[in-house]
Design a protein around this motif. Sequence first.
Motif, mmCIF file in Angstrom:
data_model
loop_
_atom_site.group_PDB
_atom_site.id
_atom_site.type_symbol
_atom_site.label_atom_id
_atom_site.label_comp_id
_atom_site.label_asym_id
_atom_site.label_seq_id
_atom_site.Cartn_x
_atom_site.Cartn_y
_atom_site.Cartn_z
ATOM 1 N N PRO A 1 0.804 -1.229 0.000
ATOM 2 C CA PRO A 1 0.000 0.000 0.000
ATOM 3 C C PRO A 1 0.832 1.271 0.000
ATOM 4 O O PRO A 1 0.533 2.218 -0.739
ATOM 5 C CB PRO A 1 -0.839 -0.138 1.274
ATOM 6 C CG PRO A 1 -1.001 -1.612 1.447
ATOM 7 C CD PRO A 1 0.306 -2.202 0.998
ATOM 8 N N ASP A 2 1.901 1.322 0.807
ATOM 9 C CA ASP A 2 2.746 2.516 0.854
ATOM 10 C C ASP A 2 3.389 2.825 -0.488
ATOM 11 O O ASP A 2 3.663 3.977 -0.802
ATOM 12 C CB ASP A 2 3.846 2.343 1.906
ATOM 13 C CG ASP A 2 3.338 2.581 3.318
ATOM 14 O OD1 ASP A 2 2.192 3.046 3.455
ATOM 15 O OD2 ASP A 2 4.083 2.285 4.271
ATOM 16 N N ALA A 3 3.641 1.789 -1.279
ATOM 17 C CA ALA A 3 4.296 1.993 -2.568
ATOM 18 C C ALA A 3 3.336 2.501 -3.635
ATOM 19 O O ALA A 3 3.727 3.260 -4.522
ATOM 20 C CB ALA A 3 4.935 0.687 -3.032
ATOM 21 N N SER B 1 6.151 5.827 2.109
ATOM 22 C CA SER B 1 7.396 5.713 2.863
ATOM 23 C C SER B 1 8.495 5.078 2.029
ATOM 24 O O SER B 1 9.647 5.064 2.410
ATOM 25 C CB SER B 1 7.163 4.879 4.128
ATOM 26 O OG SER B 1 6.737 3.569 3.781
ATOM 27 N N ASN B 2 8.126 4.525 0.859
ATOM 28 C CA ASN B 2 9.113 3.851 0.022
ATOM 29 C C ASN B 2 9.651 4.746 -1.088
ATOM 30 O O ASN B 2 10.388 4.286 -1.947
ATOM 31 C CB ASN B 2 8.483 2.594 -0.611
ATOM 32 C CG ASN B 2 8.235 1.515 0.414
ATOM 33 O OD1 ASN B 2 8.701 1.614 1.537
ATOM 34 N ND2 ASN B 2 7.492 0.494 0.038
ATOM 35 N N GLY B 3 9.277 6.023 -1.110
ATOM 36 C CA GLY B 3 9.741 6.907 -2.162
ATOM 37 C C GLY B 3 8.967 6.706 -3.450
ATOM 38 O O GLY B 3 7.893 6.108 -3.474
ATOM 39 N N ARG B 4 9.514 7.201 -4.550
ATOM 40 C CA ARG B 4 8.828 7.149 -5.842
ATOM 41 C C ARG B 4 8.725 5.716 -6.346
ATOM 42 O O ARG B 4 9.694 4.944 -6.312
ATOM 43 C CB ARG B 4 9.597 8.011 -6.842
ATOM 44 C CG ARG B 4 8.862 8.231 -8.163
ATOM 45 C CD ARG B 4 9.604 9.259 -8.992
ATOM 46 N NE ARG B 4 8.907 9.553 -10.235
ATOM 47 C CZ ARG B 4 7.904 10.415 -10.323
ATOM 48 N NH1 ARG B 4 7.496 11.066 -9.254
ATOM 49 N NH2 ARG B 4 7.319 10.633 -11.485
ATOM 50 N N HIS B 5 7.552 5.363 -6.865
ATOM 51 C CA HIS B 5 7.339 4.013 -7.372
ATOM 52 C C HIS B 5 8.187 3.792 -8.621
ATOM 53 O O HIS B 5 8.299 4.673 -9.480
ATOM 54 C CB HIS B 5 5.851 3.819 -7.700
ATOM 55 C CG HIS B 5 5.465 2.394 -7.899
ATOM 56 N ND1 HIS B 5 5.784 1.686 -9.046
ATOM 57 C CD2 HIS B 5 4.797 1.527 -7.098
ATOM 58 C CE1 HIS B 5 5.321 0.459 -8.948
ATOM 59 N NE2 HIS B 5 4.725 0.327 -7.777
ATOM 60 N N PRO B 6 8.814 2.603 -8.747
ATOM 61 C CA PRO B 6 9.661 2.343 -9.918
ATOM 62 C C PRO B 6 8.943 2.486 -11.258
ATOM 63 O O PRO B 6 9.574 2.738 -12.278
ATOM 64 C CB PRO B 6 10.121 0.895 -9.702
ATOM 65 C CG PRO B 6 10.039 0.688 -8.226
ATOM 66 C CD PRO B 6 8.859 1.502 -7.770
ATOM 67 N N TRP B 7 7.607 2.308 -11.268
ATOM 68 C CA TRP B 7 6.858 2.401 -12.516
ATOM 69 C C TRP B 7 6.135 3.738 -12.673
ATOM 70 O O TRP B 7 5.348 3.911 -13.601
ATOM 71 C CB TRP B 7 5.823 1.280 -12.589
ATOM 72 C CG TRP B 7 6.412 -0.096 -12.594
ATOM 73 C CD1 TRP B 7 7.698 -0.440 -12.871
ATOM 74 C CD2 TRP B 7 5.720 -1.324 -12.315
ATOM 75 N NE1 TRP B 7 7.867 -1.806 -12.786
ATOM 76 C CE2 TRP B 7 6.680 -2.371 -12.447
ATOM 77 C CE3 TRP B 7 4.404 -1.647 -11.984
ATOM 78 C CZ2 TRP B 7 6.335 -3.702 -12.242
ATOM 79 C CZ3 TRP B 7 4.071 -2.966 -11.770
ATOM 80 C CH2 TRP B 7 5.022 -4.001 -11.906
ATOM 81 N N ALA B 8 6.396 4.695 -11.791
ATOM 82 C CA ALA B 8 5.619 5.937 -11.773
ATOM 83 C C ALA B 8 5.710 6.722 -13.063
ATOM 84 O O ALA B 8 4.756 7.407 -13.454
ATOM 85 C CB ALA B 8 6.076 6.812 -10.611
ATOM 86 N N THR B 9 6.826 6.649 -13.766
ATOM 87 C CA THR B 9 6.993 7.441 -14.977
ATOM 88 C C THR B 9 6.693 6.642 -16.248
ATOM 89 O O THR B 9 6.859 7.159 -17.348
ATOM 90 C CB THR B 9 8.434 7.976 -15.071
ATOM 91 O OG1 THR B 9 9.346 6.876 -15.046
ATOM 92 C CG2 THR B 9 8.747 8.905 -13.907
#
Length: 431
Positions: free
Chosen positions: A392-394, A417-425
């Motif tokens: 959920p945090d991701a 809390s995990n920062g930017r999601h690896p797939w966000a972009t």
Amino acid sequence: MKIALCKSHFFGPVSGADETLVTYAINLRRAGCDVHVVLLYKPAENDRFYRRLRHAGVPIVNVIDHSIAFSIVRRFRSLLSSFLLLFLLIPRTEAGLRRIWQVLLDLIARAHYKHCRAFFTAADYDVLHVFTPDTGTILFIRAGKEVGVPVLYHELGTPQYLPALDPYYRRLAKVLPLCSEVAALSPTLARQWWERFPFLSTVSVLPLITEDSETLNVSLGLARNGDGETIFGYAARIEVGKGPFVLADALAQLRQDRDDVHVRLAGTGPAVQEVKAHARKLQLNGSLEFVGSYDGTVGCSAFMRTLDVFVLPSFAEGTSNSVIEAMAHGLPIITTNVGGSPDLLTPDAGILIPPGDSAALADAMQCLASDPALRKRMGRAARDRYLKLFAPDAVLSMLVGTYSRLSGTNECEASSSNGRHPWATTCHQRS
């Protein structure tokens, strides 16, 4: 910001689309978002997804108070399911019944379009988040467009879907241009859907959310208290497309040389009796165990803690909820190289095999059954990948950011809390 998560009805008891919608809704509610679940038809009071939403305090709204036609069709289908074994004796009967079900539901849904449009005119939602192509999808998309509400269509499957779903996707293609945005579950799936529908300018990524409860966390790192056997587990609908026959064949091959392997199948579906008959024919002698379906995160965790390895040999898959649940529990994975599965697993977290290949599945099972240390390493890697991609945090900040962009508001905040999601972009876009 007022968000509507939309679906025609709950298909349960084992439905990945239902699970996705419910998990999104519960986590958005916890994050303080004003989220409603909007169903075309009222669910049964004892429906497991309906109970989970009510327990979490998520408002559930049905567009149609009572549809006599839908009630009759649903009861008729339930009656047929009770006598499914008789129908399976007639070639192609199951496919024919599925087609009749699709046509009837489509006709019933079309009759409710004006009611659906009036509902969304009065409801004042900021975003409609519509899931996967069921019979209400076209109504929700058309109504949202007509009343001026941004529509996010979220595809949960794969373009390599089973032939039985083709009528849904032919109808879906006609309304997708009306959506404000289309999203898929992983980068590979986003690219595949972007290629499948060339009229779409963009396809973005919105991953699944899978719960990571305290009960689940307590189970991590603990060895299963077994009797020396290696327990492989399967959790999905028990139907041909999910590969239970392939799994039974692989188990039979494996048990030619060893008797310390066992498979547990969780789920229900149209092929239960056929798979049981197939297991008897293969003389598996109880090494293939049917445990029924589980309910909610507690039931899921209880099942996963009985396993050493999770297996899902699907012929077609978008992104499997059950695979991600197994990753969250720190289990190594064996699944097929289809749909979004290559995005889920790195080689250190699981083994990908060709669909329909029982020999390859038997080899993968043999590899993990023979090496407890490898199972442990793969389980830890699977757990780490879950935390980065599906906890959920991701995912929440990525999801809420999409709603805010579509609605032009920013009233619901969900931190990560995990920062930017690896797939966000990740977004496939035509120039």
